[in-house]
Write a protein that holds these residues in place. Sequence first.
Motif, PDB file in Angstrom:
ATOM      1  N   GLU A   1       4.357   5.906   2.597  1.00  0.00           N
ATOM      2  CA  GLU A   1       4.269   7.264   3.145  1.00  0.00           C
ATOM      3  C   GLU A   1       4.476   7.256   4.653  1.00  0.00           C
ATOM      4  O   GLU A   1       5.109   8.160   5.204  1.00  0.00           O
ATOM      5  CB  GLU A   1       2.912   7.887   2.797  1.00  0.00           C
ATOM      6  CG  GLU A   1       2.843   8.321   1.359  1.00  0.00           C
ATOM      7  CD  GLU A   1       1.513   8.970   1.002  1.00  0.00           C
ATOM      8  OE1 GLU A   1       0.595   8.954   1.851  1.00  0.00           O
ATOM      9  OE2 GLU A   1       1.407   9.491  -0.122  1.00  0.00           O
ATOM     10  N   ALA A   2       3.945   6.234   5.316  1.00  0.00           N
ATOM     11  CA  ALA A   2       4.125   6.133   6.765  1.00  0.00           C
ATOM     12  C   ALA A   2       5.613   6.041   7.100  1.00  0.00           C
ATOM     13  O   ALA A   2       6.093   6.667   8.041  1.00  0.00           O
ATOM     14  CB  ALA A   2       3.372   4.924   7.309  1.00  0.00           C
ATOM     15  N   ALA A   3       6.347   5.271   6.303  1.00  0.00           N
ATOM     16  CA  ALA A   3       7.781   5.121   6.553  1.00  0.00           C
ATOM     17  C   ALA A   3       8.497   6.457   6.372  1.00  0.00           C
ATOM     18  O   ALA A   3       9.341   6.837   7.198  1.00  0.00           O
ATOM     19  CB  ALA A   3       8.367   4.069   5.614  1.00  0.00           C
ATOM     20  N   GLN A   4       8.132   7.186   5.313  1.00  0.00           N
ATOM     21  CA  GLN A   4       8.739   8.509   5.104  1.00  0.00           C
ATOM     22  C   GLN A   4       8.372   9.439   6.251  1.00  0.00           C
ATOM     23  O   GLN A   4       9.215  10.168   6.770  1.00  0.00           O
ATOM     24  CB  GLN A   4       8.233   9.114   3.788  1.00  0.00           C
ATOM     25  CG  GLN A   4       8.715   8.376   2.568  1.00  0.00           C
ATOM     26  CD  GLN A   4       8.030   8.858   1.305  1.00  0.00           C
ATOM     27  OE1 GLN A   4       6.908   9.352   1.333  1.00  0.00           O
ATOM     28  NE2 GLN A   4       8.705   8.711   0.174  1.00  0.00           N
ATOM     29  N   ASP A   5       7.128   9.356   6.648  1.00  0.00           N
ATOM     30  CA  ASP A   5       6.623  10.197   7.729  1.00  0.00           C
ATOM     31  C   ASP A   5       7.420   9.975   9.015  1.00  0.00           C
ATOM     32  O   ASP A   5       7.661  10.894   9.780  1.00  0.00           O
ATOM     33  CB  ASP A   5       5.154   9.842   7.955  1.00  0.00           C
ATOM     34  CG  ASP A   5       4.482  10.771   8.948  1.00  0.00           C
ATOM     35  OD1 ASP A   5       4.185  11.895   8.545  1.00  0.00           O
ATOM     36  OD2 ASP A   5       4.279  10.373  10.100  1.00  0.00           O
TER      37      ASP A   5
ATOM     38  N   ASP B   1       0.838  -1.197   0.000  1.00  0.00           N
ATOM     39  CA  ASP B   1       0.000   0.000   0.000  1.00  0.00           C
ATOM     40  C   ASP B   1       0.876   1.252   0.000  1.00  0.00           C
ATOM     41  O   ASP B   1       1.857   1.334   0.722  1.00  0.00           O
ATOM     42  CB  ASP B   1      -0.885  -0.026   1.253  1.00  0.00           C
ATOM     43  CG  ASP B   1      -2.046   0.938   1.142  1.00  0.00           C
ATOM     44  OD1 ASP B   1      -2.003   1.815   0.264  1.00  0.00           O
ATOM     45  OD2 ASP B   1      -2.984   0.805   1.935  1.00  0.00           O
ATOM     46  N   LYS B   2       0.475   2.223  -0.830  1.00  0.00           N
ATOM     47  CA  LYS B   2       1.222   3.469  -0.914  1.00  0.00           C
ATOM     48  C   LYS B   2       1.313   4.153   0.451  1.00  0.00           C
ATOM     49  O   LYS B   2       2.319   4.776   0.781  1.00  0.00           O
ATOM     50  CB  LYS B   2       0.520   4.393  -1.917  1.00  0.00           C
ATOM     51  CG  LYS B   2       1.399   5.478  -2.471  1.00  0.00           C
ATOM     52  CD  LYS B   2       0.660   6.259  -3.565  1.00  0.00           C
ATOM     53  CE  LYS B   2       0.778   7.734  -3.316  1.00  0.00           C
ATOM     54  NZ  LYS B   2      -0.385   8.501  -3.754  1.00  0.00           N
ATOM     55  N   SER B   3       0.258   4.001   1.239  1.00  0.00           N
ATOM     56  CA  SER B   3       0.262   4.697   2.535  1.00  0.00           C
ATOM     57  C   SER B   3       1.303   4.098   3.480  1.00  0.00           C
ATOM     58  O   SER B   3       1.791   4.785   4.376  1.00  0.00           O
ATOM     59  CB  SER B   3      -1.133   4.664   3.160  1.00  0.00           C
ATOM     60  OG  SER B   3      -1.471   3.354   3.540  1.00  0.00           O
ATOM     61  N   VAL B   4       1.653   2.823   3.290  1.00  0.00           N
ATOM     62  CA  VAL B   4       2.701   2.220   4.128  1.00  0.00           C
ATOM     63  C   VAL B   4       4.052   2.868   3.810  1.00  0.00           C
ATOM     64  O   VAL B   4       4.850   3.146   4.709  1.00  0.00           O
ATOM     65  CB  VAL B   4       2.761   0.686   3.910  1.00  0.00           C
ATOM     66  CG1 VAL B   4       3.974   0.083   4.600  1.00  0.00           C
ATOM     67  CG2 VAL B   4       1.495   0.036   4.429  1.00  0.00           C
TER      68      VAL B   4
ATOM     69  N   VAL C   1      11.338  -1.235   4.384  1.00  0.00           N
ATOM     70  CA  VAL C   1       9.928  -1.561   4.125  1.00  0.00           C
ATOM     71  C   VAL C   1       9.758  -2.397   2.858  1.00  0.00           C
ATOM     72  O   VAL C   1       9.216  -3.494   2.903  1.00  0.00           O
ATOM     73  CB  VAL C   1       9.065  -0.279   4.038  1.00  0.00           C
ATOM     74  CG1 VAL C   1       7.624  -0.623   3.728  1.00  0.00           C
ATOM     75  CG2 VAL C   1       9.145   0.502   5.345  1.00  0.00           C
TER      76      VAL C   1
END
Lengths: 268, 346
Positions: free
Chosen positions: A168-172, A163-166, A184
Motif C-alpha cells: 500500500e505504501a508503494a501505491q500511495d 507486509d500488505k502495508s508495504v 517492491v
Amino acid sequence: MKSRIIALPYYVWMVIFTLVPLILVGIFAFTDSETGAFTVSNLLEISKYLPTLLRSVLYAVVTTVVCLILGFPAAYIISRLPEEKQSTVLMLLMLPMWINFILRTYAWMNILDANGFINQILMFFGLKPIKMLNTSAAVILGMIYNNLPFMILPLYSIMTKIDKSVIEAAQDLGCSDSNVIRKVIIPLAIPGISTGITMVFVPSVSTFIISRMLSGSTIGLIGDLIEQEFLGLNYDPYVGSALSLVLMVIVLVIIGIFNQFGGEDAVV
Amino acid sequence: MEKIISLRNAVVDYDGDTVLKGISLDIADKQFVTLLGPSGCGKTTTLRIIGGFLQMNSGELYFDGKMINDLPAYKRNINTVFQKYALFPHLNVYENIAFGLRLKKMKESEIKENVMEMLRMVNLSGYERRSINSLSGGQQQRVGIARALVNKPRVLLLDEPLGALDLKLRKEMQIELKKIQKRLGITFIYVTHDQEEALTMSDTVVVMNHGEIQQIGTPEDIYNEPVNAFVADFIGESNIIDGVMRADYFVEIGGVVFECEDAGFGTDKLVDVVIRPEDIKVVAPCKEAIVGVVKDVIFKGVHFEILVETDDFLWKIHSTKSQQIGARIGMSLQPNDIHIMHKLIE
C-alpha cells in the motif's frame, strides 16, 4: 558439549551416506578401470558425451525459466488470497506430489500419446492429431510439471512475509500495479527466487526416467547416461563417476552463483 | 474556509457488518484534523477510503470539488504515514525517501536536494546511507513521515503514526508533527484513539463511534461542550450522572437544583449531566451542595483524585487539596460547569 552428542547420529549418517560415497565417486573418477592406476582418461572420455551434457543443462535452464515465469504470478496470487483459501490452494498444489512421480509421468504419456487424451479430443472435432509424445517439448513439459511446486513454494513463503502495508505504501507513493511488482515485490522476493531456481535447476539438470518415458528413449539426458553407466548396458562406473563429478561441479557452481544473490534466506 | 476533502454518505460493509453508517465529513484546507474514537469506530476505515485503499459500498468522495471515488491510490495527490511505518526493507533511508520522486522521474540533483531537505526537517541528517533495520522505531517513523512529505502532497494521512512509540518520544513527535504541519501548510488527517493526542495537535477533532460521527469541533468545543455522554466520557474524565430538567436553566442533580446554561429540553425531562472532575468545588455540607462521604483519596502528582459516594453515584473530584477519608463534604457546581445532554438512545 551436549548438543554435540545429540548431533552425533547425524554426523555418522552424513559420513556413511554422503562423505564416503562422495570420496568413492572422486576416487573412481580418477582410476583406470583395468590397472587401477591414477588417470584422467575417464574425464577426457566425457568429451564424447558433451552434447548430452549441454542438452541437459539447456533443458534444465528452460525448465527453470518456465517454472519461474509460471510460478511467480501463481505464488503472488496465492499469497494475497484470504488465509483460509491459501491453505486450500496450497493443498491442491501439494496433492499430486503425494503420488509417485513415475506414475504421474505415465499419466502424461497417456495424455500426450498419438491416441491419447488430447489427440482424441482433436480427432473428435475432426482435427488432425498432433505428435506430442517423444518430442523434446514433451520431456521439458514433464520436467516443468514435476518441478513447478518446488518453485512456487519458496516464492509463496517469502511473499507471505511481505507486509500488505508495504504494498500500500508503494501505491500511495505513486506505483501502478506493474510498478509495485517491479519495484517492491520482485526485490523483496529475491531470496525466494534464488531458492526456487536452485530447487528446480538442481533436480532438473540431473533428472532421469522422465526423459526416457516422454521421449521414448530417443532423447538422452545426463541423468539417464549416469544411470546406464552404473546399471545399464554401458556398465562403466569409472566413466559414470567422472560424469557425476562433472555434473556436481556444474551444480555447485550454479548454486554458488545464485547464493550470491540470495542473501541469508537462500538454501544450502 | 475552503474544503479540500468531502465525504458524502460513506457506507462500508465488511462481512455483513456495517463499519461506516453513511458518514459525511468536510475537511478544510491546511487544517490539522483528527479522527478520534475507540478501536472499531470506523476512523481507520474512513482514512483508507480517503487514501484510496478501500472502496465504499456507497457514498461519494470529493477532492477539491472533483469526485475521486474511482481514482486509484497512486494517482491521488495524497500520501500516507502508516501505523507500522511500512518502509521498504530492501532500500536504505535515502532510497526510501526518494522512492516517490523517482517514480515521478525527477532529476537526480533535484531528488538529492529534496531528500536532504526532508532529512534535515525530521532531524535525520547523516542517516541517508543507513539501512532501515538499523533504525529505532522513532527514527523509522521519521523516515516514514519524510517519505510521504517529500512528494509535497496536498493532504497527508496519518494512521496512528505514534502508536508504537514510548510516551516521551510520542510527546516530542506530537509537537514536531504540529510544527511541520504549520510550516508546510498541508492538510493533515490524523487517526488516533488517544484523546490527549487529539486535543494537543488538532484544529478540528472528529469524534467517532460505531461507524458514526458523534461530534465535530475544535478541541475546546469537544472538551467543554460534548454533545453526548459518549463524547464526554471518551474525551477526558468526567462524571456522567442522571439529572432532571426542572425548567429551562434549572437542573436537579442528586436531589439539589442547580442553575445551568442549558434550555430547550422541556420540563421534568430526564437528561445526562456531564461534570468534569476538576470543575467540582468542595465546600462544607449545606443545602446548596450535593453532600457525600469521601471514600478514597488517590495522589496523582499534580492533583488528588477524591472519590465521593452519594446515594446513587460515585463522584470523581480532582483537587489540589486532599480530604479526610470518611469525611462528609459538600460539592458545589457553577452554572457553566454543568453540561446537559440528551439521553443516548441505545
